[in-house]
Scaffold this active site. Structure first.
Site, PDB file in Angstrom:
ATOM      1  N   HIS A   1      66.193  57.284  75.573  1.00 53.64           N
ATOM      2  CA  HIS A   1      66.941  57.810  76.674  1.00 53.64           C
ATOM      3  C   HIS A   1      66.937  57.187  77.907  1.00 53.64           C
ATOM      4  O   HIS A   1      67.671  56.911  78.814  1.00 53.64           O
ATOM      5  CB  HIS A   1      67.213  59.372  76.644  1.00 53.64           C
TER       6      HIS A   1
ATOM      7  N   ASP B   1      70.623  52.578  67.564  1.00 49.49           N
ATOM      8  CA  ASP B   1      71.802  52.894  66.784  1.00 49.49           C
ATOM      9  C   ASP B   1      72.698  51.679  66.698  1.00 49.49           C
ATOM     10  O   ASP B   1      73.704  51.640  67.434  1.00 49.49           O
ATOM     11  CB  ASP B   1      72.484  54.202  67.352  1.00 49.49           C
TER      12      ASP B   1
ATOM     13  N   GLN C   1      76.369  51.896  65.762  1.00 45.31           N
ATOM     14  CA  GLN C   1      77.248  52.639  66.688  1.00 45.31           C
ATOM     15  C   GLN C   1      77.560  51.904  67.908  1.00 45.31           C
ATOM     16  O   GLN C   1      78.716  51.991  68.337  1.00 45.31           O
ATOM     17  CB  GLN C   1      76.132  53.769  67.164  1.00 45.31           C
TER      18      GLN C   1
ATOM     19  N   SER D   1      62.802  58.754  68.542  1.00 43.22           N
ATOM     20  CA  SER D   1      63.831  59.333  68.454  1.00 43.22           C
ATOM     21  C   SER D   1      63.594  60.762  68.483  1.00 43.22           C
ATOM     22  O   SER D   1      62.358  61.360  68.109  1.00 43.22           O
ATOM     23  CB  SER D   1      64.128  59.150  66.530  1.00 43.22           C
ATOM     24  N   SER D   2      64.654  61.694  68.644  1.00 44.95           N
ATOM     25  CA  SER D   2      64.431  63.126  68.708  1.00 44.95           C
ATOM     26  C   SER D   2      64.174  63.455  67.532  1.00 44.95           C
ATOM     27  O   SER D   2      63.570  64.616  67.852  1.00 44.95           O
ATOM     28  CB  SER D   2      65.919  63.587  69.335  1.00 44.95           C
TER      29      SER D   2
HETATM   30  P1  AMP Z   1      70.940  60.270  70.668  1.00 41.63           P
HETATM   31  O1  AMP Z   1      70.538  61.292  71.793  1.00 41.63           O
HETATM   32  O2  AMP Z   1      70.200  60.126  69.543  1.00 41.63           O
HETATM   33  O3  AMP Z   1      72.423  60.553  70.494  1.00 41.63           O
HETATM   34  O4  AMP Z   1      70.861  58.879  71.595  1.00 41.63           O
HETATM   35  C1  AMP Z   1      71.621  58.800  72.888  1.00 41.63           C
HETATM   36  C2  AMP Z   1      71.816  57.414  72.978  1.00 41.63           C
HETATM   37  O5  AMP Z   1      70.317  56.997  73.267  1.00 41.63           O
HETATM   38  C3  AMP Z   1      72.215  56.524  72.066  1.00 41.63           C
HETATM   39  O6  AMP Z   1      72.768  55.619  72.594  1.00 41.63           O
HETATM   40  C4  AMP Z   1      70.960  56.021  71.472  1.00 41.63           C
HETATM   41  O7  AMP Z   1      71.198  54.917  70.858  1.00 41.63           O
HETATM   42  C5  AMP Z   1      69.862  55.863  72.549  1.00 41.63           C
HETATM   43  N1  AMP Z   1      68.795  55.830  71.848  1.00 41.63           N
HETATM   44  C6  AMP Z   1      67.999  56.683  70.893  1.00 41.63           C
HETATM   45  N2  AMP Z   1      66.564  56.313  70.688  1.00 41.63           N
HETATM   46  C7  AMP Z   1      66.584  55.333  71.474  1.00 41.63           C
HETATM   47  C8  AMP Z   1      65.429  54.348  71.531  1.00 41.63           C
HETATM   48  N3  AMP Z   1      64.288  54.607  70.757  1.00 41.63           N
HETATM   49  N4  AMP Z   1      65.531  53.247  71.992  1.00 41.63           N
HETATM   50  C9  AMP Z   1      66.814  52.866  72.841  1.00 41.63           C
HETATM   51  N5  AMP Z   1      67.978  53.780  72.784  1.00 41.63           N
HETATM   52  C10 AMP Z   1      67.717  54.817  72.124  1.00 41.63           C
END
Ligand code: AMP
Length: 280
Positions: free
Chosen positions: A35, A148, A151, A183-184
């Site tokens: 993020h 993603d 997405q 990843s969260s």
């Molecule tokens: P999320 O909170 O999982 O919905 O992710 C929010 C944004 O952060 C989305 O655009 C994800 O694709 C991006 N994101 C999540 N994990 C990663 C990562 N490891 N590397 C780059 N972007 C990420």
């Protein structure tokens, strides 16, 4: 940094000076460097940066992990303040979905394969909430992660089809030192599961290496990924895919670019990863 759950306040701040460009980073919180890398890019490319933190219930199926999705708003806000973010939008469910809400945004074809097969209502939830966030914040640019992959394809289609007046920017996948995509959800892995979760990245690399060595048959490449995952007793494969970069249709042969992707369960934690190959 201003933090608010109020749509009118977001609009007032965003339009206080219409000459300023705004970057938007939509998230579900529990922030990590994936993020924050998007925040840094937005910071570099815009006058102001807005981040949204909203665990969107409509993109989770009833069987999925909405109630156990990790949350830590205080920590998230500290990270965003340190990252130079100007505005954080933290709406509650009623603000986003007030009584009487009944509109859904559906991107048809590219939502269907891959994640769409395993999570049929997922992208409709994503595209509906992202369309709302685009309308609320009206950013100059919106930032999404390659992690993603589908997405990003779905959201580019959404923005083009509905004429959103903004630019979609995709940032690279940020990984832990051992290759696991950040990843969260990684925090929900047991130490044993975390140790073998690198199997996603290893499977992708095995297939891409085989392609580089001259193996162009997609089913052989998929089988290599399946076998890599099958060798890990703690991992349960959801799907593997070798697909067209734009249509996301499965390929018979990899003759030009391709999206290699997979989803794997560790217990009830489901992780995804992908690698884009631009030329075969
Ligand atoms: P999320 O909170 O999982 O919905 O992710 C929010 C944004 O952060 C989305 O655009 C994800 O694709 C991006 N994101 C999540 N994990 C990663 C990562 N490891 N590397 C780059 N972007 C990420």
């Amino acid at each position: 940094m201003i933090t608010t759950g109020d749509i009118a306040q977001v609009r007032a701040i965003r339009w206080a000076d219409p000459s300023l460009s705004w970057g938007l980073v939509p998230t579900m919180g529990y922030l990590h460097d994936g993020h924050l890398s998007l925040v840094r890019q937005a910071r570099a490319e815009n006058d102001r940066v807005a981040v949204t933190i909203f665990v969107n219930p409509t993109q989770f199926a009833p069987t999925e992990d909405l109630s156990t999705y990790p949350r830590d708003l205080e920590r998230d806000l500290a990270l965003l303040a340190a990252g130079g973010v100007d505005l954080v939008f933290t709406p509650d469910n009623t603000t986003m979905y007030p009584p009487g809400f009944q509109t859904k945004v559906t991107v048809e074809q590219v939502s269907r394969p891959l994640e769409g097969l395993s999570r049929p209502a997922h992208f409709q939830g994503v595209t509906t909430v992202v369309a709302k966030l685009f309308n609320i914040v009206q950013p100059t640019r919106a930032y999404f992660g390659q992690k993603d992959a589908q997405q990003t394809v779905v959201i580019r289609r959404l923005a083009a089809d509905l004429n959103f007046n903004l630019e979609i920017i995709v940032g690279p996948t940020i990984r832990e030192a051992d290759g696991l995509a950040m990843s969260s959800r990684n925090v929900r892995l047991s130490p044993e599961q975390r140790a073998v979760a690198t199997v996603l990245y290893r499977a992708l690399h095995t297939a891409v290496s085989a392609l580089r060595a001259g193996e162009h048959d997609s089913e052989t490449l998929r089988a290599l990924m399946r076998d890599t995952v099958a060798a890990e007793p703690l991992a349960r494969l959801d799907y593997v895919s070798v697909a067209h970069l734009h249509t996301l249709a499965e390929l018979d042969r990899v003759e030009s670019g391709a999206l290699f992707s997979l989803a794997v369960f560790f217990g009830n934690v489901r992780l995804i990863d992908n690698i884009v190959v631009e030329a075969a």
